[in-house]
Write a protein that holds these residues in place. Structure first.
Motif, short mmCIF file in Angstrom:
data_model
loop_
_atom_site.label_atom_id
_atom_site.label_comp_id
_atom_site.label_asym_id
_atom_site.label_seq_id
_atom_site.Cartn_x
_atom_site.Cartn_y
_atom_site.Cartn_z
N PHE A 32 0.84 -1.20 0.00
CA PHE A 32 0.00 0.00 0.00
C PHE A 32 0.86 1.23 0.00
CE2 PHE A 32 -2.67 -2.92 2.57
CZ PHE A 32 -3.65 -3.05 1.62
N ARG A 34 0.85 4.68 1.97
CA ARG A 34 0.18 5.41 3.04
C ARG A 34 1.08 6.55 3.48
NH1 ARG A 34 -1.35 1.77 7.81
NH2 ARG A 34 0.87 1.96 8.20
N ALA A 41 2.28 -4.93 3.29
CA ALA A 41 1.34 -5.72 4.07
C ALA A 41 1.42 -7.20 3.73
CB ALA A 41 -0.07 -5.20 3.86
N GLU A 60 0.06 -12.37 14.67
CA GLU A 60 -0.41 -11.32 15.56
C GLU A 60 -1.18 -10.26 14.78
OE1 GLU A 60 2.95 -10.23 18.69
OE2 GLU A 60 3.66 -10.79 16.71
N SER A 61 -1.78 -9.38 15.53
CA SER A 61 -2.49 -8.27 14.92
C SER A 61 -1.51 -7.44 14.09
CB SER A 61 -3.09 -7.42 16.03
OG SER A 61 -3.99 -6.53 15.49
N GLY A 62 -1.94 -7.10 12.88
CA GLY A 62 -1.10 -6.25 12.04
C GLY A 62 -0.10 -7.01 11.20
N SER A 63 -0.17 -8.34 11.20
CA SER A 63 0.83 -9.08 10.42
C SER A 63 0.42 -9.21 8.96
CB SER A 63 1.07 -10.45 11.04
OG SER A 63 -0.13 -11.10 11.27
N GLY A 64 -0.80 -8.77 8.60
CA GLY A 64 -1.19 -8.76 7.20
C GLY A 64 -2.18 -9.84 6.82
N LYS A 65 -2.78 -10.49 7.80
CA LYS A 65 -3.70 -11.59 7.51
C LYS A 65 -4.93 -11.12 6.74
CE LYS A 65 -4.37 -12.48 11.88
NZ LYS A 65 -3.64 -11.38 12.52
N THR A 66 -5.50 -10.03 7.21
CA THR A 66 -6.71 -9.55 6.54
C THR A 66 -6.40 -9.12 5.11
OG1 THR A 66 -7.71 -8.86 8.61
CG2 THR A 66 -8.53 -7.81 6.63
N VAL A 67 -5.30 -8.42 4.94
CA VAL A 67 -4.94 -7.97 3.60
C VAL A 67 -4.74 -9.17 2.69
CG1 VAL A 67 -3.22 -6.74 2.24
CG2 VAL A 67 -3.93 -5.84 4.46
N ALA A 79 -8.36 0.82 -1.15
CA ALA A 79 -7.01 0.99 -0.65
C ALA A 79 -6.17 1.59 -1.75
CB ALA A 79 -6.43 -0.34 -0.22
N GLN A 117 -14.32 -9.88 9.56
CA GLN A 117 -13.93 -9.77 10.96
C GLN A 117 -15.01 -9.12 11.84
OE1 GLN A 117 -9.99 -8.27 10.84
NE2 GLN A 117 -9.63 -8.45 13.01
N GLU A 198 -11.01 -14.11 11.16
CA GLU A 198 -11.30 -13.99 12.59
C GLU A 198 -12.81 -13.99 12.83
OE1 GLU A 198 -8.86 -11.33 14.72
OE2 GLU A 198 -7.36 -11.24 13.16
N HIS A 231 -5.83 -15.32 15.49
CA HIS A 231 -4.59 -15.37 16.25
C HIS A 231 -4.70 -16.37 17.39
CE1 HIS A 231 -6.04 -11.00 16.75
NE2 HIS A 231 -6.87 -11.77 17.38
N LEU A 296 5.03 -1.83 9.14
CA LEU A 296 5.26 -2.49 7.86
C LEU A 296 5.79 -1.54 6.79
CD1 LEU A 296 2.29 -5.00 7.69
CD2 LEU A 296 4.59 -5.31 8.57
N1 LIG Z 1 -6.25 0.03 3.11
C1 LIG Z 1 -5.05 0.07 3.66
N2 LIG Z 1 -4.19 1.04 3.36
C2 LIG Z 1 -2.98 1.10 3.92
N3 LIG Z 1 -2.53 0.22 4.79
C3 LIG Z 1 -3.32 -0.79 5.14
C4 LIG Z 1 -4.63 -0.93 4.59
N4 LIG Z 1 -5.21 -2.02 5.14
C5 LIG Z 1 -4.30 -2.54 5.97
N5 LIG Z 1 -3.17 -1.82 5.98
C6 LIG Z 1 -1.96 -2.10 6.76
O1 LIG Z 1 -1.56 -3.42 6.50
C7 LIG Z 1 -1.06 -4.02 7.67
C8 LIG Z 1 -1.70 -5.35 7.89
O2 LIG Z 1 -3.04 -5.16 8.23
P1 LIG Z 1 -4.06 -6.36 8.41
O3 LIG Z 1 -5.40 -5.75 8.62
O4 LIG Z 1 -3.92 -7.29 7.28
O5 LIG Z 1 -3.58 -7.05 9.75
P2 LIG Z 1 -4.22 -8.32 10.44
O6 LIG Z 1 -3.15 -9.33 10.48
O7 LIG Z 1 -5.49 -8.68 9.81
O8 LIG Z 1 -4.46 -7.77 11.90
P3 LIG Z 1 -5.71 -8.05 12.87
O9 LIG Z 1 -5.39 -9.31 13.57
O10 LIG Z 1 -5.65 -6.89 13.82
O11 LIG Z 1 -6.92 -8.09 12.05
C9 LIG Z 1 -1.28 -3.04 8.79
O12 LIG Z 1 -0.06 -2.41 9.07
C10 LIG Z 1 -2.26 -2.05 8.23
O13 LIG Z 1 -2.00 -0.80 8.77
#
Ligand SMILES: Nc1ncnc2c1ncn2[C@@H]1O[C@H](COP(=O)(O)OP(=O)(O)OP(=O)(O)O)[C@@H](O)[C@H]1O
Ligand SMILES: [Mg+2]
Lengths: 346, 314, 320
Positions: A32, A34, A41, A60-67, A79, A117, A198, A231, A296
């Protein structure tokens, strides 16, 4: 002649691999932009799911799973994407190369679905839940069979399928019920793969168990593959056949659930396991994780876990590749090299 | 931020109050922020255009006697002359030079506009500030009263005041002030209320600082930026309201103003287009200047929420 | 829903009373005696002053005066216009439909146009269109409505001769049926357009922001996951949801439109209440002015009430 046959050979081989895989992600990169910084991500992820298999993705939170999961489903809405490359091969088609139209067509039938989520934000507050679920059905269905099918989906996910319930609005449901509505919606197209991001974090413990049981039952009964993102390692142990561990946009370890959980190779996985409630005593070798996922956008060179790793040494300044381990899993750590095993510097 | 992004960050849609601010009093007016302020202003396209046009208007207003070809109410020639070399914007129905009236009109417009906006800020700031800081019953009563003033449409309220009290030059200023003060009251109220619970204010309070000092040192400097933006926008509104009253024939008949010229033009639309076009342009220019300046200031004070009116300045 | 309506109506009553109180208080600050405030400077005989004093109890304490002010309003009695020898109520009743026709049609055309344009600007991939429309919105905000009216008259009525310059209907005309209607329409179009430009600009701006906000919501992602196309998603999930804040703002913009009617009706000599207000002020006929301000305030309150109900219809979360 010869070169042609070699090329053909290679082709056949990759076909053979593809056929056994439902989902085959190769070197997926999602960056991304930002505030003028590149957020890595997802950074070169390989991941596979066989038909009917249940796979976990932990981190963990923020490791990029959702992305990662959103990119698989091509639902990276809104995005500012800087770079997206690699392949996401699903049912022998690279989804990243599909046109929007083609994707829309496929989504309606036996494709892949997602459960998100946060169940409240992903339901339209001004539409009756029944209609929202009905929207996910193939358009050619008659009105009658549509209503019938929605009621059926509701009962499948453990919701009352009577007329009155279908006419309720999302805010009139509890959190667990909303999550079930989302699941019903995801199931409407009879997907071959359900990605659950999640699915239970927003719920309280008893409801978590119910929703998980529902997912597991559907997985078994409909031979639907599951990619569960969480997680919670206990959840993975219960629900999944295989597991991928994700850290700072990369897969750091993968393998059969039992293998990975009983003999983790990567220090991050070891830390995750040690952080599990009730695990501290059994794994007295490793402490729980301290600190959190690095920014990241400002990743260090070399191994990304280095700064938090209790075993970090000189070589970690070079990024380790994912390598096979002695137990049959893969791990992204220099210490997991079969010949390096046992020479723990700490 | 990229210019080609397909979407808008949600952060950009958040109201100003949500914008993260440090927990120590940042106080824009303190320290040597002038330099930084100017640098940011220079970077804002809308802000610079607004500023330049405004300075130009002010210069015209101040130098009116020097640059205007005739005195504002002087009978400069034949009536209803089309624009020509001797009367660049033509003459009006009594033979005044339109250009001269437009130039002198800038004086009245700016003077009365800024005066009304300033007075409105004073009244609104007092009401909104007290309501936001005091809380409780005082808050409820003051803000209800403010709402009441907003139920009657701004223009109708101004007209009502003119009807009751008459239309002398500065009763008009009062009328416009009464019509627009609720806007300032609401914005000041919102700011003060949000700031009141911030850490640095509470620290001052716990340290036993008197209310007046907390208001003057901690709250006002921080509440100022959005208020300045609003005042800039409302100065334009004040000029518009002022001109509207003039157009309705309720302005001071002896003052050479844009509104009065537009009022006269109404009877000659079929013969003398120049009587309407030029003063109208002047009004539009003044309003645009203030609104662009407001946008520019907004970009300076709320960089997270840059949404200029000149396209998407993302 | 019924309960919601009842509650909102109940809330509107104290609002109404206090607005009338505000009007009354402003009148108290008028220089001269209270009769002066009521009749203005229009030359009226002493007998009329005396009858007003008796009717509104102008010699009694202020609170009694307010009470009788209210009582008279409640009876639909807004006084007598000495200038036009007619009761204020019937004077207003005569003019009000004209204003509702003009402001109402302009309002509706503006809302529809603004909604469509706002939706397009928020969803289009063509930057050019978006920028053009945004610039148009800014320009519309900066141009005084009455000046735009004058420009339209000069261009379309005087220069091109397509429409009449002013008024609401020809002085003498024997057109019937569809011709009668077209004739009326030709008088309506320019002033209506003037309204529509402002309402359209306002609604465009609101809609654009609201649609962009809605597009960022999770349920839009859900819709895409379900396989809905872009347009289907917009139709089924964006339009209704993004109309919520726009609808909320319509109450305020109705007030603005009522304010604007004073100016636009003056430009086009449209015989509505706006023109009546201006004429009455010039004639110093305060009875009419007071009546009109009350009527306009009531109209705004009623409009806000309607807007609240529309909002409740659109959003199930607030029906309770
Ligand atoms: N639309 C976006 N634009 C810019 N950065 C993004 C965007 N979406 C997510 N990120 C960044 O990508 C990284 C991974 O985010 P992600 O949501 O995938 O984490 P996650 O593993 O799903 O965490 P969680 O367990 O909290 O859901 C984060 O640093 C987040 O800030
Ligand atoms: Mg997540």
């Amino acid at each position: 002649m010869r070169s042609a046959s070699i090329a053909e050979c290679g082709h056949e081989e990759s076909n053979a691999v593809k056929e056994t895989q439902l989902l085959d992600i190769h070197d997926l990169v999602v960056h991304f932009l930002r505030e003028e910084q590149v957020v890595k991500a997802v950074d070169g992820v390989d991941l596979r799911v066989k038909p009917g298999e249940s796979v976990g993705l932990v981190g963990e939170s923020g490791s990029g799973k959702t992305v990662l999961s959103r990119s698989i489903a091509r639902l990276m809405a809104n995005a500012v994407i800087d770079k997206m490359s690699g392949q996401v091969v699903f049912q022998n088609t690279d989804l990243l190369s599909l046109s929007e139209r083609e994707l829309e067509r496929r989504r309606r039938k036996s494709f892949l679905s997602m459960v998100f989520q946060d169940p409240l934000g992903y339901l339209n507050p001004t539409k009756r839940v029944g209609r929202q679920v009905a929207e996910a059905l193939p358009p050619e269905l008659s009105r009658r069979s549509r209503r019938h099918r929605v009621a059926e989906l509701f009962t499948q996910v453990g919701l009352p399928g009577d007329k009155a319930s279908l006419r309720l609005y999302p805010h009139e449901f509890s959190g667990g019920m909303r999550q079930r509505v989302l699941i019903a919606m995801a199931l409407a197209s009879r997907p071959r793969l359900l990605i659950a991001d999640e699915p239970t974090t927003a719920l309280d413990v008893t409801v978590q168990v119910q929703v998980l049981n529902t997912l597991e039952r559907l997985h078994r009964e409909q031979d639907m593959a599951l990619l569960v993102i969480t997680h919670d390692l206990a959840l993975v142990a219960e629900l999944c056949d295989r597991v991928y561990v994700m850290y700072a946009g990369q897969i750091v370890e993968s393998g059969d659930v039992e293998t990975v959980l009983s003999s983790p190779h990567h220090p991050y996985t070891q830390g995750l396991i040690a952080s599990m409630p009730g695990q501290r005593r059994r794994m007295n070798k490793v402490d729980g994780l301290v600190g959190s996922v690095p920014n990241l956008a400002l990743l260090p060179s070399g191994c990304r876990f280095r700064s938090r790793c209790p075993h970090a040494f000189d070589r970690c300044e070079e990024m380790p590749p994912l390598m096979p381990t002695s137990t049959g899993s893969t791990s992204r750590c220099w210490l997991s090299e079969p010949e390096a095993e046992g020479e723990d510097p700490s | 931020m990229s210019l080609s992004g397909d979407s808008v960050d949600t952060a950009e849609l958040a109201p100003d109050l949500d914008a993260p601010r440090p927990n120590t009093s940042p106080g824009w007016s303190r320290g040597n922020a002038t330099h930084e302020w100017w640098a940011r202003m220079r970077a804002s396209r809308s802000g610079m255009i607004g500023l330049v046009v405004l300075i130009l208007l002010i210069a015209i207003a101040m130098l009116a006697p020097l640059i205007s070809p005739y005195a504002p109410n002087e009978l400069a020639g034949e009536s209803l002359q089309a624009p020509s070399r001797s009367h660049l914007m033509g003459t009006d129905n009594v033979g005044r030079d339109v250009l001269s009236v437009v130039i002198y009109g800038a004086r009245i417009a700016l003077l009365m506009g800024l005066l009304s906006a300033g007075l409105a800020l004073l009244v609104g700031g007092l009401v909104g500030g007290v309501a936001g800081y005091a809380g409780g019953a005082i808050e409820t009563i003051l803000m209800r009263v403010t709402e009441l003033f907003q139920i009657i449409p701004l223009m109708v309220l101004a007209l009502f005041v003119v009807a009751l009290w008459g239309s002398h030059l500065w009763l008009l200023v009062v009328a416009v002030t009464i019509a627009i003060w609720p806007l300032e009251a609401r914005i000041v109220y919102g700011q003060v209320k949000a700031l009141k619970d911030r850490e640095f204010v509470q620290v001052a309070r716990v340290a036993g600082a008197p209310h007046a000092q907390i208001l003057a040192r901690e709250i006002l400097p921080n509440a100022l930026p959005p208020v300045i933006v609003q005042v800039s926008l409302d100065a334009g509104l004040a000029i518009l309201t002022q001109t509207s009253l003039g157009f309705l024939g309720l302005g001071d008949p002896n003052a050479a103003s844009w509104g009065q010229l537009l009022y006269a033009a109404q009877s000659y639309l079929s013969t003398a287009w120049w009587m309407s076009v030029f003063p109208g342009l002047a009004v539009a220019l003044a309003i645009i200047a203030f609104s662009l300046l407001g946008d520019g200031l907004n970009e300076i004070y709320n960089p997270h929420q840059r949404r200029g009116t000149l396209g998407r300045s993302r | 829903m019924l309960w919601f309506v009842a509650r909102r109506v109940a809330q509107a009553v104290p609002m109404l009373l206090s607005v009338i109180l505000l009007i009354f208080v402003l009148m108290q600050f008028t220089p001269g005696d209270p009769v002066q405030a009521m009749v203005g400077q229009y030359p009226v005989p002493q007998s009329f002053r005396d009858s007003l004093t008796a009717e509104y109890h102008l010699n009694a304490p202020v609170w009694t005066q307010y009470w009788y002010f209210l009582v008279n309003l409640a009876h639909g009695n807004m006084g007598y216009s000495y200038a036009s020898h007619e009761s204020v109520t019937s004077l207003i009743a005569e003019r009000l439909p004209n204003t509702l026709l003009l402001a109402g049609s302009g309002y509706i055309v503006g809302i529809v146009l603004g909604g469509v344009v706002g939706l397009i600007t928020a969803t289009t991939k063509r930057r050019g269109f978006d920028t053009l429309m945004q610039t148009g919105v800014v320009t519309a905000y900066a141009i005084p409505s009455f000046w735009l009216g004058q420009l339209l008259v000069m261009l379309f009525a005087v220069h091109l001769g397509w429409f009449p310059t002013q008024g609401m209907a020809p002085v003498d005309s024997n057109a019937t049926g569809i011709y009668w209607f077209l004739e009326r329409l030709s008088y309506l179009i320019l002033p209506m357009l003037t309204y529509a430009v402002y309402e359209g600009a306002r609604v465009t701006r609101l809609t654009r922001v609201s649609v962009i906000d809605t597009l960022n919501q999770g349920y839009i992602v859900t819709a895409r996951m379900k396989g809905l196309s872009r347009w289907q998603t917009v139709r089924s999930h964006v339009i209704r949801n993004s109309s919520l804040p726009v609808v909320t703002a319509l109450g305020y913009s109705f007030a603005v439109a009522m304010g604007g009617s004073v100016l636009i009706e003056t430009v086009f000599s449209w015989p509505g209440i706006g023109l009546l207000l201006v004429d009455s002020i010039k004639q110093r006929d305060n009875q009419v002015v007071i009546g009109l301000v009350v009527v306009i305030a009531v109209a705004v309150i009623v409009m806000n009430l309607l807007v609240d109900m529309a909002h409740a219809l659109l959003d199930p979360r607030i029906r309770a």
